[in-house]
Motif scaffolding. Structure first.
Motif, mmCIF file in Angstrom:
data_model
loop_
_atom_site.group_PDB
_atom_site.id
_atom_site.type_symbol
_atom_site.label_atom_id
_atom_site.label_comp_id
_atom_site.label_asym_id
_atom_site.label_seq_id
_atom_site.Cartn_x
_atom_site.Cartn_y
_atom_site.Cartn_z
ATOM 1 N N HIS A 58 -3.086 -10.007 6.280
ATOM 2 C CA HIS A 58 -2.158 -10.182 7.493
ATOM 3 C C HIS A 58 -1.797 -11.376 7.814
ATOM 4 C CE1 HIS A 58 -6.114 -10.359 8.937
ATOM 5 N NE2 HIS A 58 -5.876 -10.912 9.943
ATOM 6 N N LEU A 59 -2.614 -12.480 6.920
ATOM 7 C CA LEU A 59 -2.359 -13.940 7.120
ATOM 8 C C LEU A 59 -1.041 -14.517 6.576
ATOM 9 C CD1 LEU A 59 -6.146 -14.917 7.769
ATOM 10 C CD2 LEU A 59 -4.348 -14.135 9.600
ATOM 11 N N ARG A 60 -0.544 -15.409 6.858
ATOM 12 C CA ARG A 60 0.795 -15.937 6.183
ATOM 13 C C ARG A 60 0.490 -17.333 5.562
ATOM 14 N NH1 ARG A 60 1.648 -10.856 6.557
ATOM 15 N NH2 ARG A 60 3.100 -10.084 8.211
ATOM 16 N N ASP A 61 -0.738 -18.104 5.655
ATOM 17 C CA ASP A 61 -1.036 -19.133 4.898
ATOM 18 C C ASP A 61 -2.169 -18.924 3.673
ATOM 19 O OD1 ASP A 61 -3.165 -18.786 7.234
ATOM 20 O OD2 ASP A 61 -4.146 -20.414 6.197
ATOM 21 N N ALA A 62 -2.018 -19.680 2.854
ATOM 22 C CA ALA A 62 -2.764 -19.691 1.715
ATOM 23 C C ALA A 62 -4.359 -19.844 1.895
ATOM 24 C CB ALA A 62 -2.421 -20.915 0.703
ATOM 25 N N LYS A 63 -4.735 -20.494 2.859
ATOM 26 C CA LYS A 63 -5.959 -20.701 3.076
ATOM 27 C C LYS A 63 -6.672 -19.336 3.601
ATOM 28 C CE LYS A 63 -9.677 -23.663 5.519
ATOM 29 N NZ LYS A 63 -10.284 -22.678 6.355
ATOM 30 N N GLY A 64 -6.011 -18.854 4.893
ATOM 31 C CA GLY A 64 -6.295 -17.577 5.526
ATOM 32 C C GLY A 64 -6.241 -16.445 4.504
ATOM 33 N N ALA A 65 -5.255 -16.473 3.676
ATOM 34 C CA ALA A 65 -5.284 -15.286 2.735
ATOM 35 C C ALA A 65 -6.362 -15.125 2.068
ATOM 36 C CB ALA A 65 -3.901 -15.284 2.017
ATOM 37 N N ARG A 66 -6.774 -16.309 1.430
ATOM 38 C CA ARG A 66 -7.889 -16.330 0.403
ATOM 39 C C ARG A 66 -9.137 -15.850 1.152
ATOM 40 N NH1 ARG A 66 -8.493 -16.729 -5.102
ATOM 41 N NH2 ARG A 66 -10.536 -15.792 -5.056
ATOM 42 N N GLU A 67 -9.145 -16.417 2.546
ATOM 43 C CA GLU A 67 -10.518 -16.059 3.067
ATOM 44 C C GLU A 67 -10.526 -14.561 3.361
ATOM 45 O OE1 GLU A 67 -10.250 -18.226 6.791
ATOM 46 O OE2 GLU A 67 -11.066 -20.103 5.643
ATOM 47 N N THR A 68 -9.325 -13.920 3.625
ATOM 48 C CA THR A 68 -9.512 -12.360 3.746
ATOM 49 C C THR A 68 -9.468 -11.824 2.451
ATOM 50 O OG1 THR A 68 -7.098 -12.194 3.572
ATOM 51 C CG2 THR A 68 -7.776 -12.529 5.916
ATOM 52 N N LEU A 69 -8.980 -12.517 1.377
ATOM 53 C CA LEU A 69 -8.965 -11.739 0.168
ATOM 54 C C LEU A 69 -10.451 -11.539 -0.611
ATOM 55 C CD1 LEU A 69 -8.060 -10.721 -2.727
ATOM 56 C CD2 LEU A 69 -7.511 -12.917 -3.426
ATOM 57 N N ASP A 70 -11.287 -12.886 -0.366
ATOM 58 C CA ASP A 70 -12.637 -12.955 -0.807
ATOM 59 C C ASP A 70 -13.368 -12.000 0.207
ATOM 60 O OD1 ASP A 70 -11.997 -14.818 -2.479
ATOM 61 O OD2 ASP A 70 -12.405 -16.402 -1.477
ATOM 62 N N GLN A 71 -13.098 -12.049 1.604
ATOM 63 C CA GLN A 71 -14.036 -11.034 2.382
ATOM 64 C C GLN A 71 -13.776 -9.460 2.200
ATOM 65 O OE1 GLN A 71 -16.306 -11.894 5.376
ATOM 66 N NE2 GLN A 71 -16.720 -10.245 4.078
ATOM 67 N N GLY A 96 -6.626 -12.623 -12.446
ATOM 68 C CA GLY A 96 -6.962 -11.089 -12.857
ATOM 69 C C GLY A 96 -7.698 -10.315 -11.642
ATOM 70 N N ILE A 97 -7.790 -11.051 -10.586
ATOM 71 C CA ILE A 97 -8.407 -10.463 -9.203
ATOM 72 C C ILE A 97 -7.246 -9.550 -8.725
ATOM 73 C CG2 ILE A 97 -9.286 -10.875 -6.972
ATOM 74 C CD1 ILE A 97 -10.112 -13.740 -8.064
ATOM 75 N N ILE A 98 -6.088 -9.634 -8.756
ATOM 76 C CA ILE A 98 -4.845 -8.812 -8.246
ATOM 77 C C ILE A 98 -4.214 -8.369 -9.723
ATOM 78 C CG2 ILE A 98 -2.952 -8.741 -6.976
ATOM 79 C CD1 ILE A 98 -4.283 -10.944 -4.920
ATOM 80 N N LYS A 99 -3.848 -7.008 -9.687
ATOM 81 C CA LYS A 99 -3.545 -6.463 -10.630
ATOM 82 C C LYS A 99 -1.823 -6.398 -10.545
ATOM 83 C CE LYS A 99 -7.328 -5.932 -12.843
ATOM 84 N NZ LYS A 99 -7.612 -6.914 -13.691
ATOM 85 N N HIS A 100 -1.461 -5.948 -9.331
ATOM 86 C CA HIS A 100 -0.162 -5.865 -8.969
ATOM 87 C C HIS A 100 0.071 -6.089 -7.362
ATOM 88 C CE1 HIS A 100 0.299 -3.349 -12.452
ATOM 89 N NE2 HIS A 100 -0.636 -2.764 -12.017
ATOM 90 N N VAL A 101 1.253 -6.903 -7.102
ATOM 91 C CA VAL A 101 1.674 -7.525 -5.739
ATOM 92 C C VAL A 101 2.685 -6.641 -5.205
ATOM 93 C CG1 VAL A 101 2.486 -9.600 -4.687
ATOM 94 C CG2 VAL A 101 1.019 -9.735 -6.901
ATOM 95 N N GLY A 102 2.272 -6.532 -3.992
ATOM 96 C CA GLY A 102 3.342 -5.845 -3.059
ATOM 97 C C GLY A 102 3.535 -6.498 -1.564
ATOM 98 N N PHE A 103 4.181 -5.538 -0.854
ATOM 99 C CA PHE A 103 4.231 -5.791 0.551
ATOM 100 C C PHE A 103 4.224 -4.740 1.542
ATOM 101 C CE2 PHE A 103 8.756 -6.129 -0.508
ATOM 102 C CZ PHE A 103 9.046 -5.518 0.484
ATOM 103 N N SER A 104 3.813 -4.409 2.881
ATOM 104 C CA SER A 104 4.300 -3.532 3.520
ATOM 105 C C SER A 104 5.257 -4.298 4.691
ATOM 106 C CB SER A 104 3.015 -2.832 4.325
ATOM 107 O OG SER A 104 2.409 -3.534 5.202
#
Length: 279
Positions: A75-88, A133-141
């Motif tokens: 739900h975060l719009r910046d690269a740093k925040g998105a990385r943190e949520t992805l890792d978590q 390879g951490i994400i196979k396919h990219v989408g949005f809601s």
């Protein structure tokens, strides 16, 4: 099974909304996940903003991970925040990759779409993770037509997740343009809010369905017609609401799904006319 657009993934027509297991005890979460997998559900969707759903879903899904498709979001719009949520999310969900990873609930063109594609935006993280390879396919809601169409013009997304509800359709044609564009691009289409009916008044505390922010359809006869309508719109799957009882109802109704008759369509139109649309 249906093919999820250009991803090539074979997915069950009903998807598991991860918020179902939010606040469940581990045994409860494991039971409902195991029941869903036994039924044939192989698409599980969750997000960091669904309370502790990721923490509950991860251990419950662990025995089935190789047999299911797991989708998550940021739900975060910046690269740093998105990385943190992805890792978590990877940690909570006990996995080293996501089959689908999505920008969550894009609604405003400037604040959401342009922000994620700007320098330092969330798409930088997503595309780096895809390369790795951490994400196979990219989408949005998406929660608005304008944001969805703007996003589709920015990137060749694999999946589109949006409300595909007969109430929204007959009141506002909410999904029509986005579905048309997504189909042109062979995006996998994931339906939300299949069983949505009324918008809950602001500030009103839910009494019966505490994990739904809207009033859901729980009448099995109308729910059956709602599922028939949504799954006939060219979508690959419909993700369940966040309540176990509604997920179970969808599973029970699935064998009854059929092509809608003219009288059934008129029933849906009359029902929709009496509702307050959620968007």
């Amino acid at each position: 099974m249906n093919v999820l657009g250009k991803t090539g993934l074979n997915v069950s027509p009903i998807g598991f909304g991860g918020i179902v297991v939010m606040d469940y005890e581990p045994e409860q979460a494991s039971r409902i996940v195991a029941d869903a997998v036994e039924f044939g559900i192989n698409y599980f969707d969750v997000a960091p903003s669904y309370g502790n759903a990721e923490e509950k879903l991860g251990p419950a899904l662990e025995p089935f991970r190789k047999d299911i498709h797991l989708a998550c979001k940021t739900h975060l719009r910046d690269a740093k925040g998105a990385r943190e949520t992805l890792d978590q999310s990877l940690e909570y969900l006990k996995t080293d990759y996501f089959d689908v990873f999505q920008l969550h609930a894009i609604t405003d063109v400037e604040e959401d779409v342009k922000a994620v594609f700007a320098k330092g935006g969330a798409m930088e993280t997503i595309l780096d993770a895809k390369k790795a390879g951490i994400i196979k396919h990219v989408g949005f809601s998406a929660h608005s037509e304008a944001a969805a169409l703007a996003a589709l013009n920015e990137y060749d997304f694999d999946t589109v997740m949006l409300p595909v509800s007969f109430v929204l359709h007959y009141q506002k044609q909410f999904e029509s343009k986005v579905l048309e564009e997504a189909k042109k691009r062979n995006c996998g289409i994931i339906a939300l809010k299949t069983l949505s009916s009324n918008k809950r008044p602001d500030g009103q505390t839910p009494i019966k369905y505490k994990k739904c922010w809207y009033e859901p359809i729980d009448d099995p006869e109308i729910a059956e017609l709602a599922m028939c309508w949504t799954l006939s719109q060219g979508v690959s799957l419909a993700v369940s609401p966040g309540e176990e009882v509604l997920l179970k109802m969808m599973m029970e109704l699935y064998p009854k799904l059929h092509k809608l008759s003219e009288s059934e369509i008129e029933t849906l139109k009359a029902y929709a006319a009496s509702q307050v649309p959620i968007f």
